[in-house]
Write an enzyme that holds these catalytic residues in place. Structure first.
Site, PDB file in Angstrom:
ATOM      1  N   MET A 114       0.797  -1.233   0.000  1.00  0.00           N
ATOM      2  CA  MET A 114       0.000   0.000   0.000  1.00  0.00           C
ATOM      3  C   MET A 114       0.832   1.286   0.000  1.00  0.00           C
ATOM      4  SD  MET A 114      -2.919  -1.271  -0.312  1.00  0.00           S
ATOM      5  CE  MET A 114      -4.069   0.071  -0.038  1.00  0.00           C
ATOM      6  N   HIS A 133      -4.319  -5.969  -9.309  1.00  0.00           N
ATOM      7  CA  HIS A 133      -5.282  -4.924  -8.986  1.00  0.00           C
ATOM      8  C   HIS A 133      -6.691  -5.541  -9.009  1.00  0.00           C
ATOM      9  CE1 HIS A 133      -6.972  -0.922  -8.733  1.00  0.00           C
ATOM     10  NE2 HIS A 133      -7.806  -1.264  -9.696  1.00  0.00           N
TER      11      HIS A 133
HETATM   12  C1  GRF Z   1      -5.915  -7.551  -3.094  1.00  0.00           C
HETATM   13  O1  GRF Z   1      -7.266  -7.346  -3.332  1.00  0.00           O
HETATM   14  C2  GRF Z   1      -5.075  -6.958  -4.193  1.00  0.00           C
HETATM   15  O2  GRF Z   1      -5.678  -7.016  -5.443  1.00  0.00           O
HETATM   16  C3  GRF Z   1      -4.956  -5.512  -3.769  1.00  0.00           C
HETATM   17  O3  GRF Z   1      -4.832  -5.567  -2.371  1.00  0.00           O
HETATM   18  C4  GRF Z   1      -5.434  -6.758  -1.879  1.00  0.00           C
HETATM   19  C5  GRF Z   1      -4.391  -7.489  -1.094  1.00  0.00           C
HETATM   20  O4  GRF Z   1      -4.917  -8.594  -0.426  1.00  0.00           O
HETATM   21  N1  GRF Z   1      -3.866  -4.879  -4.454  1.00  0.00           N
HETATM   22  P1  GRF Z   1      -3.954  -9.689   0.187  1.00  0.00           P
HETATM   23  O5  GRF Z   1      -3.042  -8.961   1.172  1.00  0.00           O
HETATM   24  O6  GRF Z   1      -3.183 -10.319  -0.919  1.00  0.00           O
HETATM   25  O7  GRF Z   1      -4.852 -10.656   0.884  1.00  0.00           O
END
Ligand code: GRF
Length: 238
Positions: A114, A133
């Site tokens: 993030m 994404h």
């Molecule tokens: C997922 O939905 C991904 O597409 C987005 O962030 C989320 C991460 O989930 N970029 P995780 O940590 O892999 O469970």
């Protein structure tokens, strides 16, 4: 008789900020000896990311590059503060890059990481840096995709794996997976359906990139598999 040289498994770093369910899907896929990549490092910008616990339990090397250690986001808009902020960001990314180098990483997978990356790091890893994404790009870039898809009354939704370029959620598409939107969906039920698709899609896309069957060339995705008319879309169905 000369034997064809087997391509070495690519060393992959997965960058996370949270639960790491996509990271887990990649780890599981890479357990197959025939998979062209191994997960050599899991790196998080948050020391408390749940995914780190899972990665350690799997015996995978982990690293934390805590962005807060490189200065808080500053509200003040004076020149000096802006300069400081840019320096903080650069130092943060240099620390990430140092970890990637130290672990001899070939490919980087962003999986719920993030933090926005600056062009400096993106260009260093261009063609070797991919992201998942939760939407069918180029529609629904950015955050809160499930809420926005529902609000727009869409009938289908999905996930995209793409090469990362400096502009957010805009890089050449490697693979996309579609799921239906149901009339009674909430953001949570829709998110769960998309996430399941993500876990199918990301290992497939990594397999394509790590095996050299999908490459970024001149800002486009060139693939030896299912291409659409524009030559930039692979829709894996296996
Ligand atoms: C997922 O939905 C991904 O597409 C987005 O962030 C989320 C991460 O989930 N970029 P995780 O940590 O892999 O469970």
């Amino acid at each position: 008789m000369r034997m064809a040289k087997k391509r070495a498994r690519q060393r992959v770093a997965v960058l996370i900020s949270g639960r790491g369910s996509n990271m887990t899907a990649l780890i599981e896929a890479a357990k197959d000896d025939g998979f062209p990549a191994e997960i050599a490092l899991v790196l998080s910008n948050r020391p408390d990311a749940a995914g780190l616990v899972r990665a350690r339990a799997e015996g995978i090397a982990t690293a934390v590059v805590d962005h807060t250690a490189f200065g808080k986001e500053r509200q003040a808009l004076d020149r000096q503060a802006l300069d400081r902020q840019a320096l903080d960001r650069q130092a943060f990314e240099q620390a990430i890059d140092a970890q990637l180098q130290a672990h001899r990483i070939d490919l980087v997978c962003l999986a719920g990481f993030m933090r926005l990356l600056t062009p400096w790091l993106v260009r260093r890893w261009e063609g070797r840096l991919i992201n998942i994404h939760p939407a069918l790009l180029l529609a629904y870039k950015g955050l809160n995709t499930h809420e926005r898809v529902l609000a727009a009354g869409e009938k289908s939704h999905g996930a995209t794996v793409h090469f990362v370029v400096p502009e957010m959620d805009s890089g050449p598409i490697i693979a996309q997976g579609r799921v239906p939107v149901h009339d009674d969906d909430t953001p949570d039920t829709l998110a769960a359906r998309v996430l399941e698709e993500e876990h199918r899609l990301y290992p497939l896309a990594l397999k394509l990139v790590a095996s050299g069957r999908a490459r970024m060339v001149d800002g486009r995705c060139v693939s030896e598999t299912h291409q659409n008319a524009r030559g930039d879309l692979i829709a894996p169905d296996d």
